[in-house]
Write an enzyme that holds these catalytic residues in place. Sequence first.
Site, short mmCIF file in Angstrom:
data_model
loop_
_atom_site.label_atom_id
_atom_site.label_comp_id
_atom_site.label_asym_id
_atom_site.label_seq_id
_atom_site.Cartn_x
_atom_site.Cartn_y
_atom_site.Cartn_z
N LYS A 67 -17.26 2.06 10.46
CA LYS A 67 -18.26 2.02 11.06
C LYS A 67 -20.06 2.29 10.75
CE LYS A 67 -19.62 5.71 13.89
NZ LYS A 67 -20.66 6.36 13.25
N ASN A 68 -19.68 3.29 9.57
CA ASN A 68 -21.02 3.32 9.23
C ASN A 68 -21.62 2.75 8.15
OD1 ASN A 68 -21.06 5.71 10.85
ND2 ASN A 68 -20.03 7.24 9.48
N ARG A 83 -27.32 7.40 16.35
CA ARG A 83 -29.00 7.81 15.42
C ARG A 83 -28.61 6.41 14.43
NH1 ARG A 83 -30.51 12.49 14.07
NH2 ARG A 83 -30.53 12.80 11.90
N CYS A 95 -24.55 11.60 18.46
CA CYS A 95 -23.39 12.43 19.25
C CYS A 95 -24.87 14.05 18.95
CB CYS A 95 -22.81 12.58 17.88
SG CYS A 95 -21.88 10.53 18.28
N ARG A 150 -31.26 17.32 14.60
CA ARG A 150 -30.54 16.32 14.10
C ARG A 150 -31.75 15.86 13.48
NH1 ARG A 150 -25.45 12.89 15.35
NH2 ARG A 150 -25.44 12.09 13.06
N PRO A 151 -32.75 16.97 12.96
CA PRO A 151 -34.38 16.18 12.54
C PRO A 151 -34.07 14.77 11.54
CG PRO A 151 -32.98 18.01 11.45
CD PRO A 151 -32.36 17.94 11.80
N ILE A 152 -35.37 14.43 10.82
CA ILE A 152 -35.27 13.41 10.31
C ILE A 152 -36.49 13.63 9.40
CG2 ILE A 152 -34.28 11.33 11.86
CD1 ILE A 152 -37.11 11.16 12.29
N ASP A 153 -36.32 14.90 9.11
CA ASP A 153 -37.61 14.96 8.12
C ASP A 153 -37.07 14.42 6.40
OD1 ASP A 153 -35.72 17.42 8.18
OD2 ASP A 153 -36.17 17.96 6.48
N GLN A 154 -35.95 14.56 6.47
CA GLN A 154 -36.10 13.82 4.22
C GLN A 154 -35.99 12.72 4.41
OE1 GLN A 154 -34.83 16.19 1.96
NE2 GLN A 154 -35.62 17.52 3.49
N ASP A 156 -16.73 14.26 10.07
CA ASP A 156 -16.14 12.90 10.90
C ASP A 156 -14.32 13.27 11.23
OD1 ASP A 156 -18.94 10.81 9.96
OD2 ASP A 156 -19.06 12.60 11.09
N ARG A 176 -17.54 3.03 21.17
CA ARG A 176 -18.22 3.32 20.32
C ARG A 176 -18.36 3.20 18.31
NH1 ARG A 176 -22.99 7.25 19.24
NH2 ARG A 176 -23.00 6.38 18.04
C1 EPZ Z 1 -24.69 10.26 9.50
O1 EPZ Z 1 -25.23 10.89 10.03
C2 EPZ Z 1 -23.47 9.55 10.03
N1 EPZ Z 1 -23.51 8.86 11.24
C3 EPZ Z 1 -22.32 10.81 10.53
O2 EPZ Z 1 -21.55 10.13 11.59
C4 EPZ Z 1 -22.02 11.89 9.92
O3 EPZ Z 1 -21.36 12.94 10.87
C5 EPZ Z 1 -23.11 11.85 9.19
O4 EPZ Z 1 -23.60 10.98 8.30
C6 EPZ Z 1 -21.95 13.79 7.93
O5 EPZ Z 1 -21.73 12.79 6.61
C7 EPZ Z 1 -23.98 7.21 11.29
O6 EPZ Z 1 -23.56 7.42 8.96
C8 EPZ Z 1 -24.78 6.70 11.77
P1 EPZ Z 1 -26.43 13.27 7.49
P2 EPZ Z 1 -27.16 11.46 9.66
O7 EPZ Z 1 -28.15 13.16 7.57
O8 EPZ Z 1 -27.22 10.47 8.76
C9 EPZ Z 1 -29.26 17.42 8.18
C10 EPZ Z 1 -19.80 9.02 13.27
O9 EPZ Z 1 -18.88 9.79 14.28
N2 EPZ Z 1 -30.26 16.83 8.39
O10 EPZ Z 1 -26.46 13.18 6.32
O11 EPZ Z 1 -27.01 11.83 10.96
C11 EPZ Z 1 -28.82 17.30 9.43
O12 EPZ Z 1 -29.31 17.82 10.53
C12 EPZ Z 1 -21.20 10.20 13.15
O13 EPZ Z 1 -19.86 8.60 12.95
C13 EPZ Z 1 -31.22 17.36 7.48
O14 EPZ Z 1 -31.62 18.10 8.04
O15 EPZ Z 1 -26.04 13.09 9.15
C14 EPZ Z 1 -27.44 17.32 8.83
O16 EPZ Z 1 -26.79 19.33 9.10
C15 EPZ Z 1 -21.36 12.14 13.71
N3 EPZ Z 1 -32.60 16.76 7.81
C16 EPZ Z 1 -26.62 17.07 7.66
O17 EPZ Z 1 -28.63 17.23 6.92
C17 EPZ Z 1 -32.87 15.01 8.14
O18 EPZ Z 1 -33.41 14.60 7.81
C18 EPZ Z 1 -26.32 16.15 7.25
O19 EPZ Z 1 -26.96 15.06 8.38
C19 EPZ Z 1 -31.48 14.61 7.92
C20 EPZ Z 1 -30.15 15.27 7.80
#
Ligand code: EPZ
Length: 432
Positions: A22-23, A94, A118, A123-127, A307, A399
Amino acid sequence: MDKYIIRGNNKLYGDVVVSGAKNSAVAIIPAALLVEGKCVIENVPDINDTKLLLGILKNLGAEILFLDTTTVSVDCTHVNVFCVSDYESVRKMRASYYLVGALLGRFGKAKVGMPGGCDFGVRPIDQHIKGFERLGAKVDIEHGIINAAAEDHLVGSNVYFDGISVGATINVMLAAVRAEGQTIIENPAKEPHVVDVANFLNAMGADIRGAGTDIIKIRGVKTLYGGNYAIIPDQIEAGTYMVAAAATGGKVTVKNVIPKHMDCISVKLREAGITVDEHDDCLTVYRDCCISRLNLKTLPYPGFPTDMQPQFTTMLCLAQGTSVVTEGVFDHRFKYVDELRRMGALADVDGRICVVNGIKKFTGAAVKACDLRAGVALMIAGLCADGVTEITDVEFIERGYENIVYKFKGLGANITKISEEPDKQISEIKAV
Ligand code: EPZ
């Protein structure tokens, strides 16, 4: 809202075939926007998130053609808009944030609603934004819309992530593949689906090296052409069926896996006293005795995947002794424990830590799925429970899991899907 009725005390036996990841799919479909040609993508999981994204691409002018249930041809040659107006679809998941990186990479600008997804806390997108700005884009968020635009065109640069982020790593790759010059990404995520997206882009003519390692180097190319690509098997779907087999005490062979991707899960299952026999592209899971307690911490790959945390914690509720589960990635990913308590679980949550005291049996109850992986964890609890479990809000589960009711029934589970409209009710089908 649809719901599942599960009659428990069913050990799972037999074979189950894993679908495409999926991802990977939710990133590769938007990535096709970067390609001026036909992308034939195989092993696309038939789930709600992929359908949503294909619909968004179609509305942007892409030619979408299903060659079979899991093979889709996507041709974005004639897409010439950078604004995604379908705000409602975008906020349902997401992964819609990948539309920003792809449109920015193709047109040098993008206008997309903020993503949903979810609820594990903030869940910021600052990065993501930091990466786009390093490539020369100006990014602002107004009225819930992300506006990103390069002055003229994107220019490769060095991007260092403050924290490991799957989404930000992939999004910067999408923006950088057609930028001028070289981009170096440091501190990237290394998940199998990150490597899968890089391999897809390279199959379409990109020049990405080092995906899956600590440094990713991207040399921008003028354009990407069409091609064929097969998505890897879903590591988390595979792990889910492995844990379900272990929790119910049956014996299941999970087929169409890449064993290397499963190591992080297999190791912890073996530590819990579960047998995991590894073959070329399948794993057989069973146990001859009780589940042993253990401590678990979720981490970015190659650590134990976040996950898989709800599913594994559910299994540990049936272990002998006390286990401690630490959620190392998200702030609030234990909401589902309240639902497990309705089924008799003895678990206490304090922020990112859950202390689980083993019980003999779950008891069936009416519970709610609060997100994708939490929902499937409740299914596992229901399969093990004495009595009947009713799970509502199963749209969350569907989903991300292709044909989950059918697949579990094929392993001997007794599950009925009930839809709200009486005429859509599906008569109860005993496990085969
Ligand atoms: C992806 O989410 C997956 N979703 C999630 O899977 C998965 O849990 C996650 O990666 C971690 O492996 C998809 O691929 C669609 P991250 P993502 O950016 O990209 C923080 C599922 O069940 N962060 O790796 O949102 C964030 O808050 C879903 O399939 C920032 O602070 O995860 C978290 O604490 C649920 N700033 C950590 O980093 C940012 O700009 C990891 O988040 C981005 C993230």
